[in-house]
Design a protein around this motif. Structure first.
Motif, PDB file in Angstrom:
ATOM      1  N   VAL A  47      12.944  69.950  77.959  1.00  0.00           N
ATOM      2  CA  VAL A  47      12.478  71.299  77.607  1.00  0.00           C
ATOM      3  C   VAL A  47      12.034  71.325  76.143  1.00  0.00           C
ATOM      4  N   ALA A  48      11.093  72.215  75.866  1.00  0.00           N
ATOM      5  CA  ALA A  48      10.561  72.369  74.512  1.00  0.00           C
ATOM      6  C   ALA A  48      10.598  73.852  74.143  1.00  0.00           C
ATOM      7  N   PRO A  49      11.739  74.309  73.651  1.00  0.00           N
ATOM      8  CA  PRO A  49      11.860  75.735  73.317  1.00  0.00           C
ATOM      9  C   PRO A  49      10.903  76.106  72.184  1.00  0.00           C
ATOM     10  N   GLY A  50      10.528  77.373  72.144  1.00  0.00           N
ATOM     11  CA  GLY A  50       9.543  77.808  71.163  1.00  0.00           C
ATOM     12  C   GLY A  50      10.129  78.542  69.974  1.00  0.00           C
ATOM     13  N   SER A  51      11.445  78.712  69.954  1.00  0.00           N
ATOM     14  CA  SER A  51      12.054  79.480  68.864  1.00  0.00           C
ATOM     15  C   SER A  51      13.512  79.083  68.693  1.00  0.00           C
ATOM     16  N   THR A  99       6.327  74.540  65.614  1.00  0.00           N
ATOM     17  CA  THR A  99       5.445  73.886  64.637  1.00  0.00           C
ATOM     18  C   THR A  99       4.875  74.878  63.627  1.00  0.00           C
ATOM     19  N   ARG A 100       5.623  75.943  63.394  1.00  0.00           N
ATOM     20  CA  ARG A 100       5.114  76.957  62.469  1.00  0.00           C
ATOM     21  C   ARG A 100       5.560  76.627  61.037  1.00  0.00           C
ATOM     22  N   ILE A 101       4.611  76.663  60.116  1.00  0.00           N
ATOM     23  CA  ILE A 101       4.980  76.649  58.704  1.00  0.00           C
ATOM     24  C   ILE A 101       5.305  78.093  58.350  1.00  0.00           C
ATOM     25  N   ALA A 106       3.993  78.437  46.519  1.00  0.00           N
ATOM     26  CA  ALA A 106       3.441  77.430  45.611  1.00  0.00           C
ATOM     27  C   ALA A 106       4.079  77.540  44.232  1.00  0.00           C
ATOM     28  N   GLU A 107       4.225  78.768  43.725  1.00  0.00           N
ATOM     29  CA  GLU A 107       4.726  78.914  42.365  1.00  0.00           C
ATOM     30  C   GLU A 107       6.171  78.423  42.249  1.00  0.00           C
ATOM     31  N   GLU A 108       6.950  78.621  43.306  1.00  0.00           N
ATOM     32  CA  GLU A 108       8.328  78.136  43.229  1.00  0.00           C
ATOM     33  C   GLU A 108       8.486  76.746  43.829  1.00  0.00           C
ATOM     34  N   ASN A 109       7.387  76.133  44.269  1.00  0.00           N
ATOM     35  CA  ASN A 109       7.438  74.761  44.782  1.00  0.00           C
ATOM     36  C   ASN A 109       8.340  74.605  46.003  1.00  0.00           C
ATOM     37  N   VAL A 110       8.143  75.484  46.975  1.00  0.00           N
ATOM     38  CA  VAL A 110       8.948  75.411  48.194  1.00  0.00           C
ATOM     39  C   VAL A 110       8.054  75.631  49.413  1.00  0.00           C
ATOM     40  N   ILE A 111       8.292  74.841  50.452  1.00  0.00           N
ATOM     41  CA  ILE A 111       7.653  75.080  51.747  1.00  0.00           C
ATOM     42  C   ILE A 111       8.754  75.238  52.783  1.00  0.00           C
ATOM     43  N   THR A 112       8.620  76.254  53.640  1.00  0.00           N
ATOM     44  CA  THR A 112       9.630  76.528  54.656  1.00  0.00           C
ATOM     45  C   THR A 112       8.978  76.359  56.019  1.00  0.00           C
ATOM     46  N   ALA A 113       9.586  75.540  56.862  1.00  0.00           N
ATOM     47  CA  ALA A 113       8.909  75.170  58.109  1.00  0.00           C
ATOM     48  C   ALA A 113       9.875  75.053  59.269  1.00  0.00           C
ATOM     49  N   ASP A 114       9.338  75.256  60.457  1.00  0.00           N
ATOM     50  CA  ASP A 114      10.062  74.922  61.682  1.00  0.00           C
ATOM     51  C   ASP A 114      10.335  73.419  61.723  1.00  0.00           C
ATOM     52  N   ALA A 115      11.353  73.046  62.475  1.00  0.00           N
ATOM     53  CA  ALA A 115      11.735  71.633  62.529  1.00  0.00           C
ATOM     54  C   ALA A 115      10.713  70.765  63.241  1.00  0.00           C
ATOM     55  N   VAL A 117       7.453  70.721  62.851  1.00  0.00           N
ATOM     56  CA  VAL A 117       6.214  70.438  62.113  1.00  0.00           C
ATOM     57  C   VAL A 117       6.131  68.942  61.810  1.00  0.00           C
ATOM     58  N   VAL A 118       4.964  68.367  62.086  1.00  0.00           N
ATOM     59  CA  VAL A 118       4.744  66.943  61.814  1.00  0.00           C
ATOM     60  C   VAL A 118       4.673  66.736  60.296  1.00  0.00           C
ATOM     61  N   VAL A 119       5.275  65.656  59.828  1.00  0.00           N
ATOM     62  CA  VAL A 119       5.376  65.408  58.380  1.00  0.00           C
ATOM     63  C   VAL A 119       4.009  65.495  57.702  1.00  0.00           C
ATOM     64  N   GLU A 120       3.000  64.915  58.325  1.00  0.00           N
ATOM     65  CA  GLU A 120       1.665  64.932  57.723  1.00  0.00           C
ATOM     66  C   GLU A 120       1.098  66.349  57.599  1.00  0.00           C
TER      67      GLU A 120
END
Lengths: 474, 474
Positions: A47-51, A99-101, A106-115, A117-120
């Motif tokens: 299974v591939a849950p969406g949330s 796969t949601r970012i 940018a100003e605080e140098n942080v990206i928050t993402a779903d698990a 998301v492909v590294v690239e």
């Protein structure tokens, strides 16, 4: 611990009722394969849950039914943490639809993402706001960040920016019984209780399922200088690293050891890849400095080289004269694992050593292997981190299959030697199922006992990735 | 959990038999005091073991006798983690005799030390081999590294080098029952099982007693440029940080916010400390770049300033023209806590916020405090880390004592606001006993449950620092 049950029709029906149609995967075959082909997993359902909420209900259901769950990212792990070859058919829980970012600050140098998301993808999102997400390794085009966190992936940029662990500020994770740990902070400092984030990171899906993370971004180094240098020995390479740091501080982005055998393997299997230096020297280093702003990277590299020649730490070298040449040198380095696979190793080792023990280890290891037989050794990797890929191959012209009987002896020789130098039998790949016995043999017994206690605490029914990291309990 | 017993004559005799004479401390008074004088601890006995083995036997004995143990480093903690004011008289276990630097590996950038080594001693040992140990905070002359690890101390160099957690490679710790966890590796990479090192780090002596650690060293930045700059607002200060990073990357060693109130407090209490800018501007930043090798730090700082004036992020500034002037600017910054103590805060807060939320938080906080009363606010600190020291003082000319009734309301206002912005009520000081209620109120409930489980697993009898971090269980 209670007995685990296989996925059965009742359980399948239960999950079908919990999840939307698009979360169900009919073709299970891709999920039970493993890159190196050494393991084949079992699967009762994928299974591939969406949330996060869907992950939570899936785990609650599996926990209630005592069904094993194998969390699945990009499937690129190298120690069989993502495939379960034994035991009652498990549920495979893929993060591929998460796969949601979630946000880019940018100003605080942080990206928050779903698990999922492909590294690239994280690289691209960071680039889009003129920032760098530094996690970089061969499989980055398919590995997902949740898997990279679960295995604390390393790679080419650890020297400067740290492992995945050091890149992570906060985490959201679902526990075995479906409870969600909401600790997804974007804070640089937060001393409010025990560090459960780092307990989840590197636990290889055995303590919880990571569903989201906040990750560090960095200024992009705008000027780089890349060089491949011939060094007389690994000891000289280490002195060169210290010298380079005196010049460039933390701005050394990479410091990779390359062996003559690497070059010979490339010549034999990937002859189109251009190699400097003929014939192949015994030892080389690929290094790069990356500077911000208007810094003079080439001048800095030239200064390092001048001092290194002076100190007889370097005997020959090329400095990339263009971005294309720099990319070409890195491409050469990144092609070494492919060449290794084409030659076919009897036994591969991802080991770490205290830096000062490295030269002696390499010398002693080479001698002891020679005693065992006329094997070929390709020893290369992230020298700046003390992390070697130390792979043993059959003698030239002989078939791998004829030497597999020596695999255990070779592995024990290498790992025993590593342990004797207070090193690690798994620097960046993790334990998975491949190295469970090594962990039992070389791990600190008190640490192991406490790990087993933590496993029971977080996963009392033992449903999460059973058999990975720790032997499944009866 | 079983009931705890006070130290009694039988237990004293037991420890006297286990330890040499020099490990016994007759004068218990210094160990029950606390820097801010808000707590007074209890003590039934104070011992200072000289080795990991002695710590192990002391803990085994205390665990068997169900005697509470308060681990004691330099006694400089700010949240009463080192004093136990309630419950049966505990054993105080001081690390003051474990002061051996076990080894210094300059080439591999590692120092290995007993937990009782004073932080400043580590600075000196690193300097001796031309390296930097970057952990730096006010109490570094008496704080011991074990305590700094147990509380994951922060300080002035976190922006560039990380908290104590990030400086630690390996740890040796004694568990509640006396078992020793031998995980003192010097490796940069080691993915062999759950991360128990980081679980110990920041656990404030409630899960085990740290007895030794391997810590990272760095190249010494040889060229530095230090500047104090007037900024129009905290928002401008953050934009200035991003701009500075575009120029200097990770070479920004410090980025401290200083308020006009800081200057007025210094003027009132420490008038000998020279201050630039008259009258005091509302907001200033103290920043420094540190470069290795022959880098041009002054040129880099000049470039940052030019761009910052251009972008109207800075309206005035001084660049230190000598090492002495640079030291003087840092001395000013470091004197602010002393000035604060002389004025006397009603309530002090060590908070962290996501960087992008900081300006709005400061604005809203100031407005809400003004609604509560005519208090003075000194808001300053490690802006680059999102970590503010946000301290509230009585109106000018009024006595602190007359306003202590408002302490709880002020604290709740600040911490509620912080929580609303996904911030932390304890950025670098920890939870100790002072913030146990805050943790219960603001912590993620699932995380808290798992923390309690981990506490029971590591310390089933609840002898280790009871009442710190988590409420003692009955």
């Amino acid at each position: 611990m209670s007995q685990l049950s296989p996925v059965d029709d009742t359980f399948r029906a239960r999950l079908r009722a919990l999840l939307p149609e698009k979360a169900l995967r009919e073709d299970m075959d891709p999920y039970v394969q493993e890159l190196r082909g050494a393991y084949r997993g079992r699967a009762g359902m994928v299974v591939a849950p969406g949330s996060t909420e869907e992950v939570s209900s899936v785990l609650a259901a599996a926990n209630e039914a005592r069904v094993a769950v194998v969390p699945y990212g990009g499937g690129t792990g190298l120690v069989a943490g993502q495939v379960m070859p034994e035991g009652p058919a498990p549920l495979i829980l893929s993060l591929e639809r998460m796969t949601r970012i979630r946000r880019v600050d940018a100003e605080e140098n942080v990206i928050t993402a779903d698990a999922g998301v492909v590294v690239e993808e994280l690289h691209r999102a960071a680039e889009g706001v003129n920032r760098l997400f530094p996690l970089s390794f061969g499989a980055q085009g398919s590995a997902r960040i949740g898997g990279a966190l679960a295995s604390n992936a390393g790679g080419l940029n650890v020297l400067r920016y740290g492992n995945t662990r050091e890149l992570c500020l906060g985490i959201e994770a679902v526990l075995a019984d479906g409870r969600v740990m909401h600790t997804l902070t974007r804070l640089r400092k937060d001393n409010t209780g025990y560090d459960l984030r780092n307990l989840m990171v590197g636990s290889e899906g055995t303590l919880g399922v990571i569903t989201g993370a906040a990750l560090k971004l960095f200024s992009r180094p705008t000027r780089r200088a890349t060089a491949m240098l011939v060094v007389p020995s690994p000891a000289a390479a280490l002195k060169l690293l210290a010298l380079a740091r005196d010049h460039a501080g933390e701005q050394i982005s990479g410091f990779e050891l390359i062996s003559g055998e690497s070059f010979r393997f490339l010549e034999a299997t990937l002859p189109d890849i251009r190699r400097p230096f003929h014939p192949a020297p015994d030892w080389m280093v690929l290094t790069e400095v990356g500077l911000s702003g208007t810094g003079d990277a080439e001048g800095m590299m030239a200064g390092i080289l001048e001092a290194a020649f002076e100190a007889e730490l370097v005997t020959d070298g090329v400095i990339a004269q263009s971005e294309a040449q720099a990319d070409e040198l890195w491409h050469l380095r990144e092609a070494i694992p492919e060449a290794n696979r084409a030659i076919g190793a009897i036994s591969s080792h991802d080991i770490a050593l205290p830096l000062s023990a490295l030269p002696e280890f390499i010398e002693e290891g080479t001698a002891k292997l020679a005693d065992l037989g006329p094997y070929r050794l390709n020893c290369f990797g992230h020298l700046g981190d003390g992390n070697l890929h130390y792979n043993v191959f059959p003698p030239a012209g002989e078939a791998k299959a004829d030497h597999m009987g020596a695999k255990r002896a070779i592995m024990d020789l290498v790992h025993d030697l590593v342990a004797g130098y207070d090193g690690s039998f798994s620097a960046e790949h993790g334990v998975g199922r491949l190295k469970v016995e090594d962990l039992e043999r070389y791990g600190d017994p008190v640490k192991l006992e406490m790990m087993r206690g933590i496993k029971r605490l977080f996963d009392p029914n033992g449903i999460l990735n059973p058999g990975a990291v720790l032997r499944a309990e009866d």
